[in-house]
Design a protein around this motif. Structure first.
Motif, PDB file in Angstrom:
ATOM      1  N   THR A 286       1.100  -1.126  -0.387  1.00  0.00           N
ATOM      2  CA  THR A 286      -0.202   0.129   0.215  1.00  0.00           C
ATOM      3  C   THR A 286       1.641   1.321   0.086  1.00  0.00           C
ATOM      4  O   THR A 286       2.069   1.308   0.971  1.00  0.00           O
ATOM      5  CB  THR A 286      -1.517  -0.132   1.651  1.00  0.00           C
TER       6      THR A 286
ATOM      7  N   GLY B 142      -4.113  -4.627  -1.653  1.00  0.00           N
ATOM      8  CA  GLY B 142      -3.942  -5.502  -0.391  1.00  0.00           C
ATOM      9  C   GLY B 142      -4.954  -5.850  -0.723  1.00  0.00           C
ATOM     10  O   GLY B 142      -5.075  -6.990   0.157  1.00  0.00           O
TER      11      GLY B 142
ATOM     12  N   TRP C 159      -3.520   0.782  -2.964  1.00  0.00           N
ATOM     13  CA  TRP C 159      -3.931  -0.328  -2.273  1.00  0.00           C
ATOM     14  C   TRP C 159      -4.170  -1.609  -3.690  1.00  0.00           C
ATOM     15  O   TRP C 159      -4.921  -2.488  -3.582  1.00  0.00           O
ATOM     16  CB  TRP C 159      -5.486   0.178  -1.879  1.00  0.00           C
TER      17      TRP C 159
END
Length: 353
Positions: free
Chosen positions: A116, A173, A171
């Motif tokens: 991130t 993630g 992101w």
């Protein structure tokens, strides 16, 4: 006026509709079959060793620099381990992420890798964009995702009103699906990713709101502009499936779907989000040819339902120009201009397709 007789009166339009639906289903089945039978080049790749992610307390404005430094150190160690393992390409990617100029809120070099990254001054940003990537995004292919985030931040920096801070967060993630795989046609990866995205947005909102309070308290007055920081979620391709799963009462101002195969919801209202929902697709984007259906095949739901570009979905459709599937954040593009306006809150300036 009487109804025209002849072919139309014999149910021909209905037959055409059925044939079109059968054609879409056949195409989707072909895609799935191809994903199953085509060997996946990465399936047999040995795991690349890397350290566990750095142990960090919840990040605040005061500890951002500490988090950035810890994640750079982790990336540097991951690079050393990749070299020892004989994977020079991964070692180079990790080493680039360890550069002093890089700012990571999180980094995990294990497996395909997660990261991130922040562009801009997150502690003082009043306009924040969070990019959620689609398939085939990993540490090995991270640069193209990073280029998109950088292009958006550069445009935001140029066009933001004087004194308005901006930041972009890339992101990565979740473990994204491979484009040629069964996972890209189902919501499994998105369902795994959604809780992670929801938690990240919760932490980001807490960080942004605390940073905007002049007294540093959670209930203090707003910052110099008198406005709560805006957070926009920009979701590309399969990333829009992730955002659809995470959208329920998510505390963001905008959810933007670009190059979307669908969200799994039939309408924007079914996402149950207070955010404005936007959608765009470039005229040369191949995703327009993907059947927007949702089927139950052997107990697995395949496909993502209604096209977000469809009037029946109810999103705010905006112009994306003539770009292809990977062009939404291309410098100088119509789509990037409109994405910038949405993030800045200049929604009346957004051009429509």
């Amino acid at each position: 006026m009487g109804r025209t007789t002849g072919a139309a009166g014999t149910g021909e339009p209905e037959k055409k509709t059925h044939r079109r639906h059968r054609g879409r289903r056949a195409l989707l089945a072909t895609l799935i079959t191809g994903a199953v039978v085509v060997p996946l080049s990465g399936a047999a790749r040995p795991e690349i060793p890397a350290p566990a992610p750095a142990a960090l307390a919840p990040v605040t404005a005061a500890t951002l620099d500490e988090a950035y430094a810890a994640n750079r150190a982790n990336a540097a160690e991951a690079s050393r381990m990749a070299v020892a393992h004989g994977n020079r390409e991964r070692a180079a990617a990790d080493r680039a992420m360890a550069a002093p100029s890089r700012h990571f809120l999180s980094f995990d070099g294990r497996g395909a890798g997660l990261a991130t990254e922040v562009f801009g001054d997150l502690a003082h940003a009043e306009r924040i964009a969070v990019l959620v990537p689609g398939s085939d995004t990993s540490i090995d292919t991270y640069d193209r995702f990073r280029d998109a985030a950088r292009a958006l931040h550069e445009r935001l920096t140029r066009e933001a009103p004087q004194g308005t801070g901006t930041a972009v967060v890339a992101w990565l993630g979740y473990e994204t699906p491979a484009t040629v795989s069964t996972t890209v046609t189902t919501a499994g990866r998105a369902e795994e990713a959604a809780p992670k995205l929801r938690e990240f947005i919760r932490q980001l909102r807490a960080l942004a709101d605390r940073s905007s309070n002049t007294d540093g308290g959670p209930d203090g007055p707003a910052g110099p502009t008198g406005r709560k920081p805006r957070i926009s979620l920009l979701c590309h391709s399969y990333g829009s499936v992730v955002c659809g799963r995470a959208a329920f009462h998510l505390d963001v101002d905008d959810i933007v779907l670009v190059g979307s195969p669908g969200t799994g919801a039939d309408t924007a209202a079914a996402l149950h989000t207070p955010a404005r929902v936007w959608a765009a697709r470039g005229s040369d984007d191949w995703v327009a040819e993907v059947p927007h259906v949702r089927l139950d095949l052997l107990g697995t739901t395949v496909g993502f339902g209604t096209d977000p570009m469809s009037p029946s979905f109810g999103a705010r459709v905006f112009a994306a120009g003539g770009g292809g599937h990977s062009d939404y954040f291309r410098a100088g593009s119509t789509s990037l201009a409109n994405l910038t306006r949405i993030v800045l809150g200049e929604t009346s300036e957004v051009t429509h397709g």
